[in-house]
Design a protein around this motif. Structure first.
Motif, PDB file in Angstrom:
ATOM      1  N   MET A   1      85.603   0.013 -23.064  1.00 51.28           N
ATOM      2  CA  MET A   1      85.098  -1.096 -22.284  1.00 51.28           C
ATOM      3  C   MET A   1      85.594  -0.931 -20.853  1.00 51.28           C
ATOM      4  O   MET A   1      86.777  -0.717 -20.613  1.00 51.28           O
ATOM      5  CB  MET A   1      85.604  -2.417 -22.856  1.00 51.28           C
ATOM      6  N   LYS A   2      84.723  -1.045 -19.902  1.00 49.93           N
ATOM      7  CA  LYS A   2      85.053  -0.906 -18.494  1.00 49.93           C
ATOM      8  C   LYS A   2      84.725  -2.219 -17.792  1.00 49.93           C
ATOM      9  O   LYS A   2      83.670  -2.805 -18.026  1.00 49.93           O
ATOM     10  CB  LYS A   2      84.253   0.246 -17.894  1.00 49.93           C
ATOM     11  N   VAL A   3      85.633  -2.661 -16.919  1.00 50.24           N
ATOM     12  CA  VAL A   3      85.439  -3.906 -16.183  1.00 50.24           C
ATOM     13  C   VAL A   3      85.259  -3.564 -14.714  1.00 50.24           C
ATOM     14  O   VAL A   3      86.073  -2.850 -14.129  1.00 50.24           O
ATOM     15  CB  VAL A   3      86.657  -4.846 -16.360  1.00 50.24           C
ATOM     16  N   ASN A   4      84.220  -4.049 -14.114  1.00 45.94           N
ATOM     17  CA  ASN A   4      83.988  -3.883 -12.677  1.00 45.94           C
ATOM     18  C   ASN A   4      84.254  -5.206 -11.984  1.00 45.94           C
ATOM     19  O   ASN A   4      83.662  -6.231 -12.343  1.00 45.94           O
ATOM     20  CB  ASN A   4      82.545  -3.451 -12.397  1.00 45.94           C
ATOM     21  N   ILE A   5      85.112  -5.161 -11.004  1.00 48.79           N
ATOM     22  CA  ILE A   5      85.423  -6.370 -10.229  1.00 48.79           C
ATOM     23  C   ILE A   5      84.473  -6.400  -9.047  1.00 48.79           C
ATOM     24  O   ILE A   5      84.468  -5.496  -8.213  1.00 48.79           O
ATOM     25  CB  ILE A   5      86.891  -6.365  -9.769  1.00 48.79           C
ATOM     26  N   LYS A   6      83.690  -7.455  -8.948  1.00 49.99           N
ATOM     27  CA  LYS A   6      82.692  -7.556  -7.883  1.00 49.99           C
ATOM     28  C   LYS A   6      83.257  -8.187  -6.625  1.00 49.99           C
ATOM     29  O   LYS A   6      82.835  -7.874  -5.524  1.00 49.99           O
ATOM     30  CB  LYS A   6      81.487  -8.336  -8.380  1.00 49.99           C
ATOM     31  N   SER A   7      84.190  -9.079  -6.772  1.00 47.46           N
ATOM     32  CA  SER A   7      84.844  -9.658  -5.593  1.00 47.46           C
ATOM     33  C   SER A   7      86.231 -10.130  -5.984  1.00 47.46           C
ATOM     34  O   SER A   7      86.511 -10.387  -7.155  1.00 47.46           O
ATOM     35  CB  SER A   7      84.029 -10.814  -5.020  1.00 47.46           C
ATOM     36  N   TRP A   8      87.071 -10.218  -4.972  1.00 45.68           N
ATOM     37  CA  TRP A   8      88.452 -10.629  -5.205  1.00 45.68           C
ATOM     38  C   TRP A   8      88.932 -11.372  -3.976  1.00 45.68           C
ATOM     39  O   TRP A   8      88.742 -10.912  -2.839  1.00 45.68           O
ATOM     40  CB  TRP A   8      89.314  -9.394  -5.465  1.00 45.68           C
ATOM     41  N   THR A   9      89.508 -12.520  -4.163  1.00 45.86           N
ATOM     42  CA  THR A   9      90.038 -13.314  -3.067  1.00 45.86           C
ATOM     43  C   THR A   9      91.543 -13.427  -3.247  1.00 45.86           C
ATOM     44  O   THR A   9      92.013 -13.969  -4.240  1.00 45.86           O
ATOM     45  CB  THR A   9      89.407 -14.724  -3.044  1.00 45.86           C
ATOM     46  N   ALA A  10      92.272 -12.899  -2.272  1.00 50.53           N
ATOM     47  CA  ALA A  10      93.728 -12.938  -2.341  1.00 50.53           C
ATOM     48  C   ALA A  10      94.244 -14.247  -1.762  1.00 50.53           C
ATOM     49  O   ALA A  10      93.675 -14.799  -0.826  1.00 50.53           O
ATOM     50  CB  ALA A  10      94.316 -11.766  -1.575  1.00 50.53           C
ATOM     51  N   VAL A  11      95.296 -14.733  -2.324  1.00 46.86           N
ATOM     52  CA  VAL A  11      95.955 -15.935  -1.843  1.00 46.86           C
ATOM     53  C   VAL A  11      97.413 -15.581  -1.617  1.00 46.86           C
ATOM     54  O   VAL A  11      98.033 -14.925  -2.448  1.00 46.86           O
ATOM     55  CB  VAL A  11      95.843 -17.094  -2.864  1.00 46.86           C
ATOM     56  N   ALA A  12      97.952 -16.007  -0.477  1.00 38.96           N
ATOM     57  CA  ALA A  12      99.346 -15.697  -0.165  1.00 38.96           C
ATOM     58  C   ALA A  12     100.064 -16.959   0.283  1.00 38.96           C
ATOM     59  O   ALA A  12      99.444 -17.915   0.743  1.00 38.96           O
ATOM     60  CB  ALA A  12      99.420 -14.638   0.930  1.00 38.96           C
ATOM     61  N   ALA A  13     101.324 -16.959   0.126  1.00 34.57           N
ATOM     62  CA  ALA A  13     102.172 -18.058   0.590  1.00 34.57           C
ATOM     63  C   ALA A  13     103.405 -17.465   1.239  1.00 34.57           C
ATOM     64  O   ALA A  13     103.790 -16.337   0.947  1.00 34.57           O
ATOM     65  CB  ALA A  13     102.576 -18.953  -0.584  1.00 34.57           C
ATOM     66  N   TRP A  14     104.018 -18.193   2.140  1.00 38.14           N
ATOM     67  CA  TRP A  14     105.239 -17.723   2.776  1.00 38.14           C
ATOM     68  C   TRP A  14     106.280 -18.824   2.716  1.00 38.14           C
ATOM     69  O   TRP A  14     105.966 -19.984   2.543  1.00 38.14           O
ATOM     70  CB  TRP A  14     104.985 -17.293   4.227  1.00 38.14           C
ATOM     71  N   ARG A  15     107.503 -18.437   2.864  1.00 40.01           N
ATOM     72  CA  ARG A  15     108.623 -19.375   2.908  1.00 40.01           C
ATOM     73  C   ARG A  15     109.653 -18.817   3.859  1.00 40.01           C
ATOM     74  O   ARG A  15     109.771 -17.621   4.030  1.00 40.01           O
ATOM     75  CB  ARG A  15     109.255 -19.544   1.532  1.00 40.01           C
ATOM     76  N   TRP A  16     110.414 -19.685   4.475  1.00 44.48           N
ATOM     77  CA  TRP A  16     111.539 -19.260   5.302  1.00 44.48           C
ATOM     78  C   TRP A  16     112.618 -18.702   4.391  1.00 44.48           C
ATOM     79  O   TRP A  16     112.714 -19.073   3.224  1.00 44.48           O
ATOM     80  CB  TRP A  16     112.126 -20.450   6.060  1.00 44.48           C
ATOM     81  N   ASP A  17     113.466 -17.816   4.936  1.00 43.33           N
ATOM     82  CA  ASP A  17     114.707 -17.456   4.241  1.00 43.33           C
ATOM     83  C   ASP A  17     115.571 -18.695   4.369  1.00 43.33           C
ATOM     84  O   ASP A  17     116.152 -18.951   5.417  1.00 43.33           O
ATOM     85  CB  ASP A  17     115.389 -16.262   4.916  1.00 43.33           C
ATOM     86  N   MET A  18     115.606 -19.490   3.332  1.00 41.01           N
ATOM     87  CA  MET A  18     116.159 -20.841   3.411  1.00 41.01           C
ATOM     88  C   MET A  18     117.679 -20.903   3.433  1.00 41.01           C
ATOM     89  O   MET A  18     118.335 -20.183   2.696  1.00 41.01           O
ATOM     90  CB  MET A  18     115.696 -21.667   2.218  1.00 41.01           C
ATOM     91  N   PRO A  19     118.194 -21.817   4.239  1.00 44.93           N
ATOM     92  CA  PRO A  19     119.607 -22.177   4.124  1.00 44.93           C
ATOM     93  C   PRO A  19     119.794 -23.055   2.883  1.00 44.93           C
ATOM     94  O   PRO A  19     118.838 -23.333   2.173  1.00 44.93           O
ATOM     95  CB  PRO A  19     119.873 -22.951   5.412  1.00 44.93           C
ATOM     96  N   GLU A  20     121.009 -23.505   2.660  1.00 42.81           N
ATOM     97  CA  GLU A  20     121.310 -24.301   1.463  1.00 42.81           C
ATOM     98  C   GLU A  20     120.471 -25.575   1.383  1.00 42.81           C
ATOM     99  O   GLU A  20     119.950 -25.909   0.344  1.00 42.81           O
ATOM    100  CB  GLU A  20     122.803 -24.667   1.436  1.00 42.81           C
ATOM    101  N   ASP A  21     120.374 -26.309   2.497  1.00 40.42           N
ATOM    102  CA  ASP A  21     119.572 -27.534   2.508  1.00 40.42           C
ATOM    103  C   ASP A  21     118.103 -27.157   2.530  1.00 40.42           C
ATOM    104  O   ASP A  21     117.738 -26.062   2.908  1.00 40.42           O
ATOM    105  CB  ASP A  21     119.885 -28.369   3.749  1.00 40.42           C
ATOM    106  N   ASP A  22     117.245 -28.087   2.166  1.00 35.87           N
ATOM    107  CA  ASP A  22     115.825 -27.774   2.201  1.00 35.87           C
ATOM    108  C   ASP A  22     115.058 -28.574   3.246  1.00 35.87           C
ATOM    109  O   ASP A  22     113.860 -28.439   3.368  1.00 35.87           O
ATOM    110  CB  ASP A  22     115.195 -27.933   0.825  1.00 35.87           C
ATOM    111  N   VAL A  23     115.769 -29.415   4.025  1.00 32.84           N
ATOM    112  CA  VAL A  23     115.131 -30.182   5.093  1.00 32.84           C
ATOM    113  C   VAL A  23     115.942 -30.093   6.380  1.00 32.84           C
ATOM    114  O   VAL A  23     117.155 -29.917   6.360  1.00 32.84           O
ATOM    115  CB  VAL A  23     114.949 -31.677   4.713  1.00 32.84           C
ATOM    116  N   CYS A  24     115.244 -30.200   7.498  1.00 22.29           N
ATOM    117  CA  CYS A  24     115.889 -30.224   8.813  1.00 22.29           C
ATOM    118  C   CYS A  24     116.703 -31.515   8.920  1.00 22.29           C
ATOM    119  O   CYS A  24     116.216 -32.596   8.612  1.00 22.29           O
ATOM    120  CB  CYS A  24     114.817 -30.165   9.901  1.00 22.29           C
ATOM    121  N   GLY A  25     117.942 -31.401   9.353  1.00 26.11           N
ATOM    122  CA  GLY A  25     118.819 -32.564   9.469  1.00 26.11           C
ATOM    123  C   GLY A  25     118.437 -33.523  10.581  1.00 26.11           C
ATOM    124  O   GLY A  25     118.964 -34.632  10.653  1.00 26.11           O
ATOM    125  N   ILE A  26     117.530 -33.134  11.454  1.00 28.24           N
ATOM    126  CA  ILE A  26     117.115 -34.002  12.558  1.00 28.24           C
ATOM    127  C   ILE A  26     115.820 -34.730  12.222  1.00 28.24           C
ATOM    128  O   ILE A  26     115.770 -35.950  12.226  1.00 28.24           O
ATOM    129  CB  ILE A  26     116.972 -33.191  13.864  1.00 28.24           C
TER     130      ILE A  26
END
Length: 90
Positions: free
Chosen positions: A1-26
């Motif tokens: 059985m062979k599968v042909n992919i006709k289209s592909w949509t990539a999804v990406a996410a990013w994050r900061w290299d986080m410090p210990e806290d997860d919110v800005c203190g200001i």
């Protein structure tokens, strides 16, 4: 059985290299969100890490430091604010 992919949509996410806290203190917004001055998260408003080990959105800490009442001190621990690193986006 062979599968042909006709289209592909990539999804990406990013994050900061986080410090210990997860919110800005200001602004109390998450680091991977925007500060009150920005429309979009990212390189226009990087995270800045101080010698005292606290981290803030760049716009937030610059506004804070310029305020006469801040006396150039960290809003969290009141030590003199000195930037150690700009936290990069991965």
């Amino acid at each position: 059985m062979k599968v042909n992919i006709k289209s592909w949509t990539a999804v990406a996410a990013w994050r900061w290299d986080m410090p210990e806290d997860d919110v800005c203190g200001i602004c109390r917004s998450p680091y991977d969100s925007t500060c009150s001055k920005c429309k979009y998260p990212g390189d226009e408003c990087p995270l800045l890490w101080g010698e005292c080990n606290h981290c803030f959105h760049a716009h937030c800490i610059f506004v804070w430091i310029r305020a006469e009442t801040s006396h150039g001190r960290c809003p969290m621990c009141r030590q003199e604010w000195k930037i150690v690193a700009k936290v990069s986006q991965d």
